[in-house]
Motif scaffolding. Structure first.
Motif, PDB file in Angstrom:
ATOM      1  N   UNK A   1      22.058 -35.750  -4.827  1.00 51.08           N
ATOM      2  CA  UNK A   1      22.414 -35.147  -6.110  1.00 51.08           C
ATOM      3  C   UNK A   1      23.412 -36.060  -6.825  1.00 51.08           C
ATOM      4  N   UNK A   2      23.296 -36.144  -8.151  1.00 52.70           N
ATOM      5  CA  UNK A   2      24.184 -37.028  -8.901  1.00 52.70           C
ATOM      6  C   UNK A   2      24.878 -36.335 -10.069  1.00 52.70           C
ATOM      7  N   UNK A   3      24.262 -35.226 -10.581  1.00 49.84           N
ATOM      8  CA  UNK A   3      24.789 -34.587 -11.788  1.00 49.84           C
ATOM      9  C   UNK A   3      24.539 -33.092 -11.696  1.00 49.84           C
ATOM     10  N   UNK A   4      25.586 -32.311 -11.975  1.00 47.41           N
ATOM     11  CA  UNK A   4      25.513 -30.863 -11.770  1.00 47.41           C
ATOM     12  C   UNK A   4      24.381 -30.202 -12.555  1.00 47.41           C
ATOM     13  N   UNK A   5      24.147 -30.639 -13.794  1.00 46.36           N
ATOM     14  CA  UNK A   5      23.113 -29.975 -14.597  1.00 46.36           C
ATOM     15  C   UNK A   5      21.711 -30.242 -14.078  1.00 46.36           C
ATOM     16  N   UNK A   6      21.520 -31.353 -13.378  1.00 47.99           N
ATOM     17  CA  UNK A   6      20.218 -31.610 -12.762  1.00 47.99           C
ATOM     18  C   UNK A   6      19.942 -30.609 -11.642  1.00 47.99           C
ATOM     19  N   UNK A   7      21.007 -30.037 -11.094  1.00 48.26           N
ATOM     20  CA  UNK A   7      20.879 -29.152  -9.929  1.00 48.26           C
ATOM     21  C   UNK A   7      20.808 -27.676 -10.284  1.00 48.26           C
ATOM     22  N   UNK A   8      21.169 -27.300 -11.495  1.00 47.75           N
ATOM     23  CA  UNK A   8      21.244 -25.873 -11.840  1.00 47.75           C
ATOM     24  C   UNK A   8      19.881 -25.183 -11.782  1.00 47.75           C
ATOM     25  N   UNK A   9      18.815 -25.911 -12.078  1.00 50.04           N
ATOM     26  CA  UNK A   9      17.485 -25.312 -11.990  1.00 50.04           C
ATOM     27  C   UNK A   9      17.029 -25.128 -10.563  1.00 50.04           C
ATOM     28  N   UNK A  10      17.321 -26.110  -9.703  1.00 50.59           N
ATOM     29  CA  UNK A  10      16.904 -26.041  -8.297  1.00 50.59           C
ATOM     30  C   UNK A  10      17.786 -25.111  -7.473  1.00 50.59           C
ATOM     31  N   UNK A  11      19.067 -25.047  -7.832  1.00 47.89           N
ATOM     32  CA  UNK A  11      20.025 -24.302  -7.020  1.00 47.89           C
ATOM     33  C   UNK A  11      21.035 -23.617  -7.939  1.00 47.89           C
ATOM     34  N   UNK A  12      20.598 -22.630  -8.724  1.00 46.26           N
ATOM     35  CA  UNK A  12      21.444 -22.043  -9.762  1.00 46.26           C
ATOM     36  C   UNK A  12      22.718 -21.359  -9.268  1.00 46.26           C
ATOM     37  N   UNK A  13      22.705 -20.869  -8.032  1.00 45.39           N
ATOM     38  CA  UNK A  13      23.857 -20.121  -7.534  1.00 45.39           C
ATOM     39  C   UNK A  13      24.864 -20.972  -6.772  1.00 45.39           C
ATOM     40  N   UNK A  14      24.400 -22.077  -6.185  1.00 44.53           N
ATOM     41  CA  UNK A  14      25.276 -22.842  -5.295  1.00 44.53           C
ATOM     42  C   UNK A  14      25.335 -24.331  -5.611  1.00 44.53           C
ATOM     43  N   UNK A  15      24.983 -24.739  -6.828  1.00 41.73           N
ATOM     44  CA  UNK A  15      25.005 -26.170  -7.170  1.00 41.73           C
ATOM     45  C   UNK A  15      26.387 -26.770  -6.984  1.00 41.73           C
ATOM     46  N   UNK A  16      27.423 -25.977  -7.250  1.00 41.61           N
ATOM     47  CA  UNK A  16      28.804 -26.481  -7.145  1.00 41.61           C
ATOM     48  C   UNK A  16      29.247 -26.683  -5.700  1.00 41.61           C
ATOM     49  N   UNK A  17      28.489 -26.139  -4.746  1.00 42.63           N
ATOM     50  CA  UNK A  17      28.860 -26.218  -3.327  1.00 42.63           C
ATOM     51  C   UNK A  17      28.062 -27.276  -2.568  1.00 42.63           C
ATOM     52  N   UNK A  18      27.274 -28.068  -3.279  1.00 45.08           N
ATOM     53  CA  UNK A  18      26.543 -29.145  -2.615  1.00 45.08           C
ATOM     54  C   UNK A  18      27.557 -30.082  -1.953  1.00 45.08           C
ATOM     55  N   UNK A  19      27.469 -30.295  -0.655  1.00 46.08           N
ATOM     56  CA  UNK A  19      28.478 -31.126   0.026  1.00 46.08           C
ATOM     57  C   UNK A  19      28.423 -32.580  -0.435  1.00 46.08           C
ATOM     58  N   UNK A  20      29.535 -33.249  -0.316  1.00 43.54           N
ATOM     59  CA  UNK A  20      29.616 -34.653  -0.731  1.00 43.54           C
ATOM     60  C   UNK A  20      28.612 -35.529   0.015  1.00 43.54           C
ATOM     61  N   UNK A  21      28.286 -35.151   1.229  1.00 42.33           N
ATOM     62  CA  UNK A  21      27.333 -35.940   2.029  1.00 42.33           C
ATOM     63  C   UNK A  21      25.934 -35.923   1.408  1.00 42.33           C
ATOM     64  N   UNK A  22      25.668 -34.938   0.546  1.00 45.66           N
ATOM     65  CA  UNK A  22      24.364 -34.841  -0.109  1.00 45.66           C
ATOM     66  C   UNK A  22      24.426 -35.240  -1.582  1.00 45.66           C
ATOM     67  N   UNK A  23      25.562 -35.811  -1.986  1.00 40.69           N
ATOM     68  CA  UNK A  23      25.712 -36.305  -3.356  1.00 40.69           C
ATOM     69  C   UNK A  23      25.687 -37.835  -3.345  1.00 40.69           C
ATOM     70  N   UNK A  24      25.078 -38.412  -4.372  1.00 40.61           N
ATOM     71  CA  UNK A  24      25.135 -39.865  -4.533  1.00 40.61           C
ATOM     72  C   UNK A  24      26.577 -40.227  -4.851  1.00 40.61           C
ATOM     73  N   UNK A  25      27.146 -41.158  -4.075  1.00 38.09           N
ATOM     74  CA  UNK A  25      28.569 -41.460  -4.199  1.00 38.09           C
ATOM     75  C   UNK A  25      28.814 -42.956  -4.316  1.00 38.09           C
ATOM     76  N   UNK A  26      29.566 -43.394  -5.325  1.00 36.66           N
ATOM     77  CA  UNK A  26      30.028 -44.785  -5.320  1.00 36.66           C
ATOM     78  C   UNK A  26      31.026 -44.966  -4.184  1.00 36.66           C
TER      79      UNK A  26
END
Length: 316
Positions: A248-273
């Protein structure tokens, strides 16, 4: 002989500018001594973050607030004259006088960074629901927005045509982009330090090679609002990878797939510099969107006042 006179005149004008800056630098303490009402400490952060600006501060008893006149460096496109703008402190919103009656429509410029102190996955159910409501489409349209009047004046962001006259064509790590002339030095310093560090750091080196593009200037409003994005000022840049590899890279990209818990996606599953990449940008005055609750991990923007406000020092 003529060149000597020109040099002396230039030296004289430079001396006057330096004297004015020194007077303005002490203007806070001098005027505060004459007024019993204490000067907001946060006001000094703006002077520290933008040392090339001159701040003249006085107390307006009729408004019951601090009046701030900011003098900006001469703009060659406007005859080379000093430009200035007048604001009121307005609880840290820096509003023009005509907007004081609408103060409730704006939030303070300074805010907590990073916004999230715990791991995202540790947010409680109540915290998740609160964040979901705050960033819902309906709330984003009606919620108060950050006051941008100070930035509008500083970056001459009156319209797209004027804005484009202040842009510089350059590259970032080999990718073409356009940025505002005011932040050119800081931006290129960040690039230089990243290149230097990458020569010794394999993780950073691999990350640099994985970048697809570096997009800065883009005159547009923030999705779901009526407010200009900082990309419109040429002071924000999105560093995009060639592949996300399921991250995951951007919160709005995730709201459709995971509308209730997008903010809780762990850092390990986020694209990180890499942390080194983020640290270098912060040292040059750029904050990282991955430190927002509404995460935007590709995004960096020049906001030295936020770093100083949160106790993070910036290279001078």
């Amino acid at each position: 002989m003529k060149s000597v006179r020109i040099f002396r005149l230039s030296f004289f004008l430079a001396a006057i500018s330096l004297s004015l800056a020194r007077v303005a630098a002490s203007d806070f303490s001098i005027r505060q001594a004459l007024i019993s009402k204490p000067l907001p400490e946060d006001l000094k952060i703006f002077q520290k973050a933008y040392p090339d600006l001159i701040f003249f501060v006085s107390y307006d008893p009729n408004i019951d607030d601090w009046n701030i006149t900011v003098r900006f460096p001469p703009d060659p496109d406007r005859g080379g004259h000093y430009e200035s703008a007048e604001f009121y402190w307005a609880e840290g919103k820096l509003l023009p006088k005509e907007e004081l009656e609408n103060k409730k429509n704006y939030t303070e410029i300074l805010y907590k960074y990073p916004e999230l102190s715990c791991a995202p996955e540790k947010l409680t159910k109540a915290e998740r629901q609160k964040i979901k409501a705050e960033y819902s489409a309906a709330n984003r349209k009606t919620a108060p927005g950050t006051s941008m009047f100070f930035f509008d004046a500083m970056y001459s962001a009156t319209n797209k045509v004027d804005m484009e006259s202040h842009l510089v064509r350059t590259t970032f790590l080999g990718h073409p982009t356009r940025i505002h002339e005011r932040i050119y030095y800081q931006f290129k310093e960040a690039e230089k330090k990243i290149k230097s560090a990458a020569a010794k750091d394999k993780e950073l080196q691999a990350f640099v090679k994985s970048i697809k593009s570096s997009a800065a200037f883009n005159w547009r409003v923030i999705a779901g609002t009526n407010r200009l994005s900082l990309h419109s000022y040429g002071i924000a840049i999105d560093v995009l990878p060639k592949k996300l590899k399921g991250k995951s890279i951007f919160w709005q990209y995730e709201t459709g797939r995971n509308p209730n818990d997008w903010m809780a996606i762990p850092n390990s599953k986020r694209w990180m510099p890499p942390k080194k990449f983020i640290d270098i940008f912060e040292k040059e005055g750029f904050i990282w969107g991955g430190n927002w609750v509404n995460f935007d991990n590709m995004h960096f923007e020049y906001r030295p006042e936020l770093l100083y406000f949160n106790g993070i020092e910036v290279e001078k």
